[in-house]
Every structure is written in structure tokens, then in C-alpha cells.
Motif scaffolding. Structure first.
Motif, PDB file in Angstrom:
ATOM      1  N   GLY A  35       0.814  -1.222   0.000  1.00  0.00           N
ATOM      2  CA  GLY A  35       0.000   0.000   0.000  1.00  0.00           C
ATOM      3  C   GLY A  35       0.845   1.268   0.000  1.00  0.00           C
ATOM      4  N   ASP A  36       2.124   1.131   0.418  1.00  0.00           N
ATOM      5  CA  ASP A  36       3.052   2.281   0.459  1.00  0.00           C
ATOM      6  C   ASP A  36       3.740   2.523  -0.876  1.00  0.00           C
ATOM      7  OD1 ASP A  36       2.606   1.955   3.135  1.00  0.00           O
ATOM      8  OD2 ASP A  36       4.692   1.609   3.691  1.00  0.00           O
ATOM      9  N   ASP A  37       3.505   1.653  -1.856  1.00  0.00           N
ATOM     10  CA  ASP A  37       4.231   1.772  -3.131  1.00  0.00           C
ATOM     11  C   ASP A  37       3.956   3.136  -3.766  1.00  0.00           C
ATOM     12  OD1 ASP A  37       4.760  -0.848  -2.544  1.00  0.00           O
ATOM     13  OD2 ASP A  37       4.314  -1.612  -4.548  1.00  0.00           O
ATOM     14  N   PRO A  47       8.638   0.164  -1.197  1.00  0.00           N
ATOM     15  CA  PRO A  47       9.544   0.304  -0.049  1.00  0.00           C
ATOM     16  C   PRO A  47       9.533  -0.894   0.913  1.00  0.00           C
ATOM     17  CG  PRO A  47       8.344   2.328  -0.413  1.00  0.00           C
ATOM     18  CD  PRO A  47       7.713   1.301  -1.298  1.00  0.00           C
ATOM     19  N   ASP A  48       8.349  -1.447   1.197  1.00  0.00           N
ATOM     20  CA  ASP A  48       8.326  -2.519   2.203  1.00  0.00           C
ATOM     21  C   ASP A  48       8.923  -3.812   1.649  1.00  0.00           C
ATOM     22  OD1 ASP A  48       7.236  -0.674   3.865  1.00  0.00           O
ATOM     23  OD2 ASP A  48       5.274  -1.609   4.071  1.00  0.00           O
ATOM     24  N   LEU A  49       8.595  -4.146   0.405  1.00  0.00           N
ATOM     25  CA  LEU A  49       9.226  -5.329  -0.214  1.00  0.00           C
ATOM     26  C   LEU A  49      10.744  -5.153  -0.237  1.00  0.00           C
ATOM     27  CD1 LEU A  49       6.900  -5.973  -3.315  1.00  0.00           C
ATOM     28  CD2 LEU A  49       7.423  -7.640  -1.519  1.00  0.00           C
ATOM     29  N   PHE A  88      12.094  12.217  -1.549  1.00  0.00           N
ATOM     30  CA  PHE A  88      12.153  10.788  -1.218  1.00  0.00           C
ATOM     31  C   PHE A  88      13.565  10.309  -1.543  1.00  0.00           C
ATOM     32  CE2 PHE A  88      10.940   6.258  -1.691  1.00  0.00           C
ATOM     33  CZ  PHE A  88      10.240   6.100  -0.506  1.00  0.00           C
ATOM     34  N   LYS A  89      14.306   9.943  -0.500  1.00  0.00           N
ATOM     35  CA  LYS A  89      15.749   9.727  -0.640  1.00  0.00           C
ATOM     36  C   LYS A  89      16.076   8.375  -1.277  1.00  0.00           C
ATOM     37  CE  LYS A  89      16.525  13.706   1.252  1.00  0.00           C
ATOM     38  NZ  LYS A  89      16.331  14.767   0.247  1.00  0.00           N
ATOM     39  N   LEU A  90      16.150   8.377  -2.585  1.00  0.00           N
ATOM     40  CA  LEU A  90      16.496   7.159  -3.319  1.00  0.00           C
ATOM     41  C   LEU A  90      18.005   7.125  -3.530  1.00  0.00           C
ATOM     42  CD1 LEU A  90      13.619   7.313  -5.959  1.00  0.00           C
ATOM     43  CD2 LEU A  90      13.834   5.654  -4.096  1.00  0.00           C
ATOM     44  N   PHE A 149       0.627   7.707   1.158  1.00  0.00           N
ATOM     45  CA  PHE A 149       1.310   7.396   2.408  1.00  0.00           C
ATOM     46  C   PHE A 149       2.709   8.034   2.439  1.00  0.00           C
ATOM     47  CE2 PHE A 149       4.248   4.945   4.979  1.00  0.00           C
ATOM     48  CZ  PHE A 149       3.641   5.090   6.209  1.00  0.00           C
ATOM     49  N   GLN A 150       3.454   7.954   1.359  1.00  0.00           N
ATOM     50  CA  GLN A 150       4.821   8.508   1.377  1.00  0.00           C
ATOM     51  C   GLN A 150       4.805  10.027   1.491  1.00  0.00           C
ATOM     52  OE1 GLN A 150       7.145   6.605   2.058  1.00  0.00           O
ATOM     53  NE2 GLN A 150       6.476   4.621   1.333  1.00  0.00           N
ATOM     54  N   GLU A 151       3.778  10.687   0.913  1.00  0.00           N
ATOM     55  CA  GLU A 151       3.676  12.137   1.096  1.00  0.00           C
ATOM     56  C   GLU A 151       3.445  12.454   2.580  1.00  0.00           C
ATOM     57  OE1 GLU A 151       1.872  14.009  -2.980  1.00  0.00           O
ATOM     58  OE2 GLU A 151       0.627  12.572  -1.886  1.00  0.00           O
TER      59      GLU A 151
HETATM   60  N1  FO1 Z   1      11.887   6.927   4.743  1.00  0.00           N
HETATM   61  C1  FO1 Z   1      12.128   8.181   5.115  1.00  0.00           C
HETATM   62  O1  FO1 Z   1      11.823   8.548   6.251  1.00  0.00           O
HETATM   63  N2  FO1 Z   1      12.681   9.106   4.229  1.00  0.00           N
HETATM   64  C2  FO1 Z   1      13.038   8.768   2.979  1.00  0.00           C
HETATM   65  O2  FO1 Z   1      13.501   9.594   2.214  1.00  0.00           O
HETATM   66  C3  FO1 Z   1      12.828   7.391   2.582  1.00  0.00           C
HETATM   67  C4  FO1 Z   1      13.223   6.939   1.338  1.00  0.00           C
HETATM   68  C5  FO1 Z   1      13.085   5.576   1.026  1.00  0.00           C
HETATM   69  C6  FO1 Z   1      13.562   5.070  -0.178  1.00  0.00           C
HETATM   70  C7  FO1 Z   1      13.418   3.723  -0.485  1.00  0.00           C
HETATM   71  C8  FO1 Z   1      12.806   2.877   0.435  1.00  0.00           C
HETATM   72  O3  FO1 Z   1      12.676   1.566   0.141  1.00  0.00           O
HETATM   73  C9  FO1 Z   1      12.330   3.343   1.639  1.00  0.00           C
HETATM   74  C10 FO1 Z   1      12.462   4.688   1.961  1.00  0.00           C
HETATM   75  N3  FO1 Z   1      12.019   5.190   3.164  1.00  0.00           N
HETATM   76  C11 FO1 Z   1      12.238   6.498   3.515  1.00  0.00           C
HETATM   77  C12 FO1 Z   1      11.312   4.339   4.112  1.00  0.00           C
HETATM   78  C13 FO1 Z   1       9.818   4.227   3.774  1.00  0.00           C
HETATM   79  O4  FO1 Z   1       9.208   5.468   3.614  1.00  0.00           O
HETATM   80  C14 FO1 Z   1       9.107   3.515   4.930  1.00  0.00           C
HETATM   81  O5  FO1 Z   1       9.894   2.504   5.486  1.00  0.00           O
HETATM   82  C15 FO1 Z   1       7.916   2.737   4.540  1.00  0.00           C
HETATM   83  O6  FO1 Z   1       7.300   3.072   3.375  1.00  0.00           O
HETATM   84  C16 FO1 Z   1       6.931   2.714   5.675  1.00  0.00           C
HETATM   85  O7  FO1 Z   1       6.135   1.632   5.477  1.00  0.00           O
END
Ligand code: FO1
Ligand code: GDP
Length: 307
Positions: A35-37, A47-49, A88-90, A149-151
Motif C-alpha cells: 500500500g506504500d508503493d 519500499p516494504d518489499l 524521497f531519498k532514493l 502514504f509517502q507524502e
Molecule cells: N523513509 C524516510 O523517512 N525518508 C526517505 O527519504 C525514505 C526513502 C526511502 C527510499 C526507499 C525505500 O525503500 C524506503 C524509503 N524510506 C524512507 C522508508 C519508507 O518510507 C518507509 O519505510 C515505509 O514506506 C513505511 O512503510
């Protein structure tokens, strides 16, 4: 012992890591929230996968709990210069995974197929499964409107009021291949100490999954993400309150009571045990804060012993 494990990202990954050391990795099926994709820079990011995959492959950034250890952010820096979004820190190494996955999806692979190929490439022998191949998007309702969710989590650093959470298009989704078979066939189901609203909630919103958890005759056991009324990290309590669930270990139990057999809770929460058992969930008291690998392995061993 075969286990079906339901998880989100960083919190769930701690227990998944412990279990992967204490059980045969090929006997674990990890059913992950998607759901966080999010799509950013034209790339499909899960992100979770990815957090679970990097954890199982031993390359996760241990400090952050997500991303690849030792990653650099040169591409993102330049993207920023070109005027692209860079909140979003990639990381550079992380980007490789999103590029490969996006190509596979564009050429017709499902998310489950792309995930399996990426797992094989990293030498992961557990089954890593998205909850669904269909897009189910967690949307957060705020006074400024509905955001992804990411926003909410990264861009706004969860500093915004939430009035509700929706799992967009859940009703049209189906469990990914393998998900139902693992839930029905595993010796037990483990619900990780993940956010009940934005990590486990989306998985349960996929039609059929909650019913399968209710229907299995094998034990379903959860570890509480809430200790002494607060999450170990993140906005779990805020989000639980926003959707009308009491932000306590009791709220966790009540939220899962229809399918949950056992809730593992922290000694600090022992006073809740009677109230939780009154809603039909057995309780077990264990240290569930996982600060290092030994904590993760100890909790995993305790769960396996319970089963
Ligand atoms: N979490 C953050 O707090 N800041 C980020 O910039 C960030 C980037 C990011 C990039 C790839 C990834 O796989 C995960 C990332 N996350 C980041 C974590 C992510 O937002 C959370 O762990 C989950 O989505 C929460 O379920
Ligand atoms: P996310 O997808 O990155 O939000 O990760 P999850 O949903 O899997 O995990 C977030 C939850 O993990 C939060 O509710 C935290 O309270 C919980 N959590 C983090 N670390 C621990 C821990 O060491 N023990 C327990 N029991 N819960 C934890």
C-alpha cells in the motif's frame, strides 16, 4: 516449520530477520504490504518489499532500517538540480532495483514475478510475496485533502492531522499467487509488529486474506508494535487513533481479534492481559523490543517455541 509472515517495512523487518536466522529460510513466506508503493521519476518503488529483501540479503542500512548500506545519493542530487522532486531519498544502489523492477513490469511481468526475480538475484531463499499484484494504494485523509502514504510519512514527516485512512481500490484487488496457499498451508501465521493501519491494514483489505486468517485452523500469532502505550518508532499511535482504534496494546488486540489466537506483548503491558483475553485473544508476555540481532533472534526463538 512453514510460516506465513505478514509484514510492513522497518518494524516487521526486525522480526523477519530474527526468524530468518532461527528457522529454515525456505520455509518462510513473507507476505508484504504494498500500500506504500509509489511511482517517482517514472520508477515503481515498493519500499516494504525492498526493506525486507535488503534485510534478508544482509545489505540493509542498519541505522535507517531501509535502503542499502553505504549507499550514496549522487543521482538524487543531480535530479534535484534538474528540478525534479527529491524529497524521497532514493540511493544510487537502491535505484538499480527500481529501474530493474520497472522494466520487468513494463514488459508485462507481475509485481510477484518481478519480486521473485529480484529475490533470486540477491540469493534470497525465502518466498517474498507482495500482498497483491493489483495496485492498492494507502491514502491518508488530512485537512489539506487526501495524500499518499509517502507524502504523509516522508514529505510531511507525519506532522499533519489525520482524519482517516483509505485503501484505494482494495475491493478490486486479489491476493497475489501463493498468498492464500501459504496462509492455508503454513504451520502458523505470524503477524509482525508492524503498523496495524498502514502496514497490516492494507494486507487485510485485500479480499479473501482476512477470511483466510479467520478460517485457518493453525495458530495466528501477532507481536504488538505498541509498548507501554507508544510505538517504538513512527506514527502508529496517531494513525490508530485517527481510524478509531485505541492506541494501545488492547487496540491492537481488538483490531485483530476476529482472526488472532495469541498476542505477544511486553511485560510493561501486563495489566492489559485480562482485558485482551476477554475479547478472545490469548496473551503471552515477552520482551518484544528488538535493539540488536540477539533480541530479534531471541523473540523469534520464543515464537517458534510457542508454536
Ligand atoms: N523513509 C524516510 O523517512 N525518508 C526517505 O527519504 C525514505 C526513502 C526511502 C527510499 C526507499 C525505500 O525503500 C524506503 C524509503 N524510506 C524512507 C522508508 C519508507 O518510507 C518507509 O519505510 C515505509 O514506506 C513505511 O512503510
Ligand atoms: P514501516 O512499514 O516502515 O512503517 O514498518 P512497520 O509497519 O513494519 O513497522 C512500524 C512499527 O514497528 C511501529 O509501530 C513500531 O512501533 C514497530 N516497531 C519498531 N521497532 C520495534 C521493536 O523493536 N519491537 C516492537 N515490538 N515493535 C517495533
Amino acid at each position: 516449520m512453514t510460516l506465513a509472515i505478514l509484514t510492513g517495512g522497518t518494524g516487521g523487518a526486525k522480526l523477519v530477520e530474527g526468524l530468518s536466522h532461527e528457522a529454515a529460510p525456505e520455509e518462510l513466506a513473507i507476505i508484504c504490504n504494498t500500500g506504500d508503493d509509489v511511482v517517482l521519476h517514472g520508477l515503481h518503488i515498493s519500499p516494504d518489499l525492498d526493506t525486507i529483501a535488503y534485510t534478508l540479503a544482509g545489505i540493509v542500512d542498519k541505522e535507517k532500517g531501509w535502503g542499502v548500506a553505504g549507499d550514496t545519493f549522487s543521482a538524487l542530487e543531480l535530479l534535484g538540480k534538474y528540478g525534479e522532486e527529491n524529497w524521497f531519498k532514493l540511493g544510487d544502489r537502491d535505484l538499480a532495483r527500481h529501474i530493474a523492477r520497472t522494466r520487468m513490469l513494463r514488459e508485462g511481468a507481475t509485481l510477484a514475478e518481478a519480486t521473485a526475480r529480484l529475490s533470486a538475484a540477491l540469493g534470497i531463499s525465502s518466498q517474498l510475496l507482495p500482498m497483491s499484484n493489483d495496485r492498492v494504494e494507502t491514502r491518508v485523509k488530512t485537512p489539506e485533502g487526501e495524500i499518499s502514504f509517502q507524502e504523509y510519512f516522508v514529505k510531511r514527516r507525519w506532522a499533519v492531522d489525520v482524519s482517516g485512512v483509505v485503501y484505494k481500490d482494495a475491493e478490486k484487488s486479489r491476493p497475489a499467487p501463493g498468498v492464500m496457499d501459504w496462509i492455508h498451508g503454513a504451520a502458523a501465521v505470524i503477524v509482525c509488529p508492524s503498523n496495524p493501519v498502514t502496514s497490516i491494514g492494507p494486507i487485510l483489505s485485500v479480499p479473501g486474506i482476512r477470511k483466510a486468517l479467520k478460517g485457518t485452523r493453525k495458530p495466528v500469532i501477532a507481536v504488538s508494535p505498541i509498548i507501554a502505550g507508544a510505538p517504538v518508532a513512527g506514527p502508529t499511535d496517531k494513525l490508530m487513533a485517527a481510524v478509531g482504534v485505541e492506541p494501545s496494546v488492547f487496540g491492537v488486540a481488538k483490531n485483530y481479534a476476529d482472526f488472532l489466537d495469541i498476542l505477544v506483548l511486553a511485560p510493561e503491558d501486563r495489566n492489559w492481559r485480562t482485558r485482551i483475553e476477554a475479547v478472545g485473544v490469548q496473551t503471552v508476555e515477552q520482551p518484544i523490543r528488538m535493539n540488536d540481532l540477539e533480541d530479534k533472534r531471541r523473540l523469534a526463538r520464543e515464537l517458534l517455541a510457542l508454536l
